[in-house]
Design an enzyme around this catalytic site. Structure first.
Site, PDB file in Angstrom:
ATOM      1  N   ASN A   2      30.533  45.101  50.335  1.00 44.62           N
ATOM      2  CA  ASN A   2      31.102  43.823  50.741  1.00 44.62           C
ATOM      3  C   ASN A   2      30.900  42.787  49.643  1.00 44.62           C
ATOM      4  O   ASN A   2      31.476  42.932  48.580  1.00 44.62           O
ATOM      5  CB  ASN A   2      30.609  43.393  52.126  1.00 44.62           C
ATOM      6  CG  ASN A   2      29.112  43.524  52.312  1.00 44.62           C
ATOM      7  OD1 ASN A   2      28.356  42.731  51.780  1.00 44.62           O
ATOM      8  ND2 ASN A   2      28.671  44.516  53.079  1.00 44.62           N
ATOM      9  N   ASP A   3      30.117  41.745  49.864  1.00 50.03           N
ATOM     10  CA  ASP A   3      30.083  40.596  48.960  1.00 50.03           C
ATOM     11  C   ASP A   3      29.861  40.967  47.495  1.00 50.03           C
ATOM     12  O   ASP A   3      28.916  41.697  47.168  1.00 50.03           O
ATOM     13  CB  ASP A   3      28.938  39.657  49.350  1.00 50.03           C
ATOM     14  CG  ASP A   3      29.071  39.101  50.751  1.00 50.03           C
ATOM     15  OD1 ASP A   3      30.005  39.500  51.465  1.00 50.03           O
ATOM     16  OD2 ASP A   3      28.233  38.285  51.127  1.00 50.03           O
ATOM     17  N   GLN A  19      26.890  43.833  47.603  1.00 50.29           N
ATOM     18  CA  GLN A  19      26.163  44.313  48.770  1.00 50.29           C
ATOM     19  C   GLN A  19      26.699  45.691  49.141  1.00 50.29           C
ATOM     20  O   GLN A  19      27.911  45.894  49.222  1.00 50.29           O
ATOM     21  CB  GLN A  19      26.333  43.351  49.952  1.00 50.29           C
ATOM     22  CG  GLN A  19      25.411  42.168  49.925  1.00 50.29           C
ATOM     23  CD  GLN A  19      25.340  41.427  51.240  1.00 50.29           C
ATOM     24  OE1 GLN A  19      24.432  40.648  51.431  1.00 50.29           O
ATOM     25  NE2 GLN A  19      26.266  41.630  52.142  1.00 50.29           N
ATOM     26  N   PHE A  65      20.202  41.030  50.280  1.00 49.96           N
ATOM     27  CA  PHE A  65      21.469  40.351  50.541  1.00 49.96           C
ATOM     28  C   PHE A  65      22.009  39.732  49.244  1.00 49.96           C
ATOM     29  O   PHE A  65      21.436  39.868  48.171  1.00 49.96           O
ATOM     30  CB  PHE A  65      21.276  39.276  51.600  1.00 49.96           C
ATOM     31  CG  PHE A  65      21.306  39.792  53.024  1.00 49.96           C
ATOM     32  CD1 PHE A  65      21.221  41.137  53.322  1.00 49.96           C
ATOM     33  CD2 PHE A  65      21.410  38.899  54.083  1.00 49.96           C
ATOM     34  CE1 PHE A  65      21.232  41.595  54.634  1.00 49.96           C
ATOM     35  CE2 PHE A  65      21.426  39.339  55.395  1.00 49.96           C
ATOM     36  CZ  PHE A  65      21.334  40.674  55.679  1.00 49.96           C
ATOM     37  N   SER A  66      23.095  38.987  49.390  1.00 43.95           N
ATOM     38  CA  SER A  66      23.854  38.493  48.243  1.00 43.95           C
ATOM     39  C   SER A  66      23.074  37.521  47.365  1.00 43.95           C
ATOM     40  O   SER A  66      22.104  36.902  47.797  1.00 43.95           O
ATOM     41  CB  SER A  66      25.133  37.821  48.725  1.00 43.95           C
ATOM     42  OG  SER A  66      26.022  38.765  49.264  1.00 43.95           O
ATOM     43  N   ARG A 123      20.576  31.879  52.836  1.00 43.22           N
ATOM     44  CA  ARG A 123      20.954  33.008  51.995  1.00 43.22           C
ATOM     45  C   ARG A 123      21.971  32.653  50.891  1.00 43.22           C
ATOM     46  O   ARG A 123      22.529  31.574  50.848  1.00 43.22           O
ATOM     47  CB  ARG A 123      21.532  34.125  52.859  1.00 43.22           C
ATOM     48  CG  ARG A 123      22.697  33.737  53.782  1.00 43.22           C
ATOM     49  CD  ARG A 123      23.043  34.938  54.656  1.00 43.22           C
ATOM     50  NE  ARG A 123      24.063  34.679  55.663  1.00 43.22           N
ATOM     51  CZ  ARG A 123      23.810  34.298  56.919  1.00 43.22           C
ATOM     52  NH1 ARG A 123      22.565  34.121  57.301  1.00 43.22           N
ATOM     53  NH2 ARG A 123      24.794  34.085  57.780  1.00 43.22           N
ATOM     54  N   ILE A 175      26.812  28.142  56.454  1.00 37.76           N
ATOM     55  CA  ILE A 175      27.732  28.263  55.322  1.00 37.76           C
ATOM     56  C   ILE A 175      27.220  29.384  54.434  1.00 37.76           C
ATOM     57  O   ILE A 175      26.021  29.508  54.185  1.00 37.76           O
ATOM     58  CB  ILE A 175      27.824  26.938  54.546  1.00 37.76           C
ATOM     59  CG1 ILE A 175      28.592  25.903  55.380  1.00 37.76           C
ATOM     60  CG2 ILE A 175      28.483  27.149  53.194  1.00 37.76           C
ATOM     61  CD1 ILE A 175      28.650  24.528  54.753  1.00 37.76           C
ATOM     62  N   GLU A 176      28.144  30.227  53.953  1.00 37.44           N
ATOM     63  CA  GLU A 176      27.768  31.381  53.139  1.00 37.44           C
ATOM     64  C   GLU A 176      28.358  31.280  51.733  1.00 37.44           C
ATOM     65  O   GLU A 176      29.374  30.632  51.501  1.00 37.44           O
ATOM     66  CB  GLU A 176      28.237  32.676  53.814  1.00 37.44           C
ATOM     67  CG  GLU A 176      27.567  32.930  55.158  1.00 37.44           C
ATOM     68  CD  GLU A 176      27.872  34.309  55.702  1.00 37.44           C
ATOM     69  OE1 GLU A 176      26.916  35.020  56.044  1.00 37.44           O
ATOM     70  OE2 GLU A 176      29.071  34.677  55.793  1.00 37.44           O
ATOM     71  N   TRP A 255      34.979  40.781  58.043  1.00 32.93           N
ATOM     72  CA  TRP A 255      33.992  41.415  58.908  1.00 32.93           C
ATOM     73  C   TRP A 255      34.370  41.396  60.379  1.00 32.93           C
ATOM     74  O   TRP A 255      33.588  41.802  61.228  1.00 32.93           O
ATOM     75  CB  TRP A 255      32.592  40.852  58.688  1.00 32.93           C
ATOM     76  CG  TRP A 255      32.451  39.381  58.478  1.00 32.93           C
ATOM     77  CD1 TRP A 255      32.299  38.758  57.279  1.00 32.93           C
ATOM     78  CD2 TRP A 255      32.402  38.368  59.464  1.00 32.93           C
ATOM     79  NE1 TRP A 255      32.178  37.408  57.463  1.00 32.93           N
ATOM     80  CE2 TRP A 255      32.223  37.135  58.793  1.00 32.93           C
ATOM     81  CE3 TRP A 255      32.496  38.355  60.863  1.00 32.93           C
ATOM     82  CZ2 TRP A 255      32.150  35.920  59.460  1.00 32.93           C
ATOM     83  CZ3 TRP A 255      32.414  37.136  61.524  1.00 32.93           C
ATOM     84  CH2 TRP A 255      32.246  35.943  60.824  1.00 32.93           C
TER      85      TRP A 255
END
Length: 354
Positions: A2-3, A19, A65-66, A123, A175-176, A255
């Site tokens: 993914n990311d 990821q 994680f990212s 994150r 927020i990512e 997702w």
């Protein structure tokens, strides 16, 4: 996969991390996959760069994680969110001197507390150089309020919290994947909203003085806009090209989608896109010039009729969107995906077909 993570140019090659769950085509305990390229088009996958093998990053549904990467004194530093059951989401550091073998910093995690109040949503650190120092933006959230947090450092190890860059419950509870970068003298804030709006990758243009981002807009209540309006574009990250270009690569998938039975792989990167401003001052994204020869003016997957633009495959409509006038569309087709670049890149549409 993914990311996209850690997009960086190091020792003559482009590095991309992501990821990754290596054991099945689904979400699982996250690792960092790794690939390298000489031209941003042809990629060679390398061994996994980060394993969730430390007490601070070994949560069964967490892991590594990212994050992002930066080069200092001929060493690559990578920053990632480490997720453990005991500490939740924290920020950690690893480094490499050859681009292949990675060592986790013995003082991890380097940031162990979300100043908003909970480590459940804290994150995706993105580190960049600002004048003679460094800045880090981190996605966060607490009590249904999404935010981007700002940190500063002189040495990439010791980080000082500067406050919230933005906070807004309209983007959902967190927020990512925030990015803050300069293009043609203007600063661009780019982030992913966990809340479907329906467009979930948000942009704002303005000024950054090292401590505060000030949007340049006539509407102070909503300085945000979208460039990508397709369903399968999330968690983009910016790469600083050595020639000065700012290049965006995103996760091509979403997702909310569920993989079909029998699939052996899920997820992809979008084609690298250069971020720039057109003559009207609008932010645009178009494929890097190294890939312009791959674009098509006409596509079997794309049709405009009766005021609607449609992307179709095997009789199924993937996208159906109204346009008052026929748009100028350039199309990039690859295995299982179609990417559309509309009216000079002021709008993009990414569709993951398979």
């Amino acid at each position: 996969m993914n990311d996209p993570n850690g997009l960086v140019f190091y020792k003559g090659r482009f590095h991309a991390f992501f990821q990754h769950y290596p054991h099945a085509p689904r979400w699982g305990q996250m690792h960092w996959g790794h690939a390298v390229s000489d031209d941003l088009i042809n990629w060679e996958e390398l061994p996994i760069a980060l394993y969730p093998d430390m007490p601070y990053d070994n949560a069964p549904n967490g892991g590594c994680f990212s994050g992002s990467a930066i080069v200092k004194d001929n060493r690559m530093y990578i920053f990632y969110t480490s997720v453990s059951e005991s500490q939740g989401q924290t920020q950690s550091l690893a480094y490499t001197d050859d681009g292949i073998t990675f060592h986790k910093y013995e003082g991890n995690p380097i940031i162990d507390t979300n100043p908003m109040g909970s480590n459940d949503d804290f994150r995706d650190p993105k580190v960049f150089k600002y004048k003679n120092e460094y800045r880090m933006v981190v996605g966060a959230g607490f009590r249904l309020e999404g935010a981007i947090l700002l940190y500063k450092s002189k040495d990439l190890i010791n980080w000082e919290y500067q406050g919230k860059l933005i906070d807004d419950d309209r983007f959902g509870g967190v927020i990512e994947c925030p990015n803050l970068f300069e293009v043609d003298g203007k600063w661009v804030l780019m982030f992913s909203s966990i809340k479907a709006m329906p467009n979930r990758v948000i942009f704002a243009v303005g000024d950054f003085d090292g401590e505060k981002f000030t949007p340049d807009t006539e509407d102070p209540n909503w300085p945000y806009f979208v460039v990508e309006t397709g369903p399968d574009f999330y968690a983009p990250q910016v790469l600083d090209h050595p020639d000065g270009r700012k290049i965006v690569i995103a996760w091509m998938y979403n997702w909310n989608r569920r993989e079909d039975k029998g699939q052996t792989q899920v997820g992809a990167f979008t084609f690298p896109r250069q971020v720039s401003f057109d003559k009207a001052g609008r932010l645009t994204m178009l494929p890097i010039y190294e890939g312009l020869h791959l674009l098509k003016k006409e596509s079997d997957f794309v049709v405009y009729e009766s005021g609607r633009l449609r992307v179709q495959i095997d009789g199924h409509t993937i996208l159906d969107k109204p346009y008052a006038h026929e748009p100028d569309v350039l199309t990039l087709e690859d295995v299982g995906c179609v990417e559309l670049f509309i009216n000079g890149g002021i709008e993009n549409i990414t569709t993951y077909i398979c």
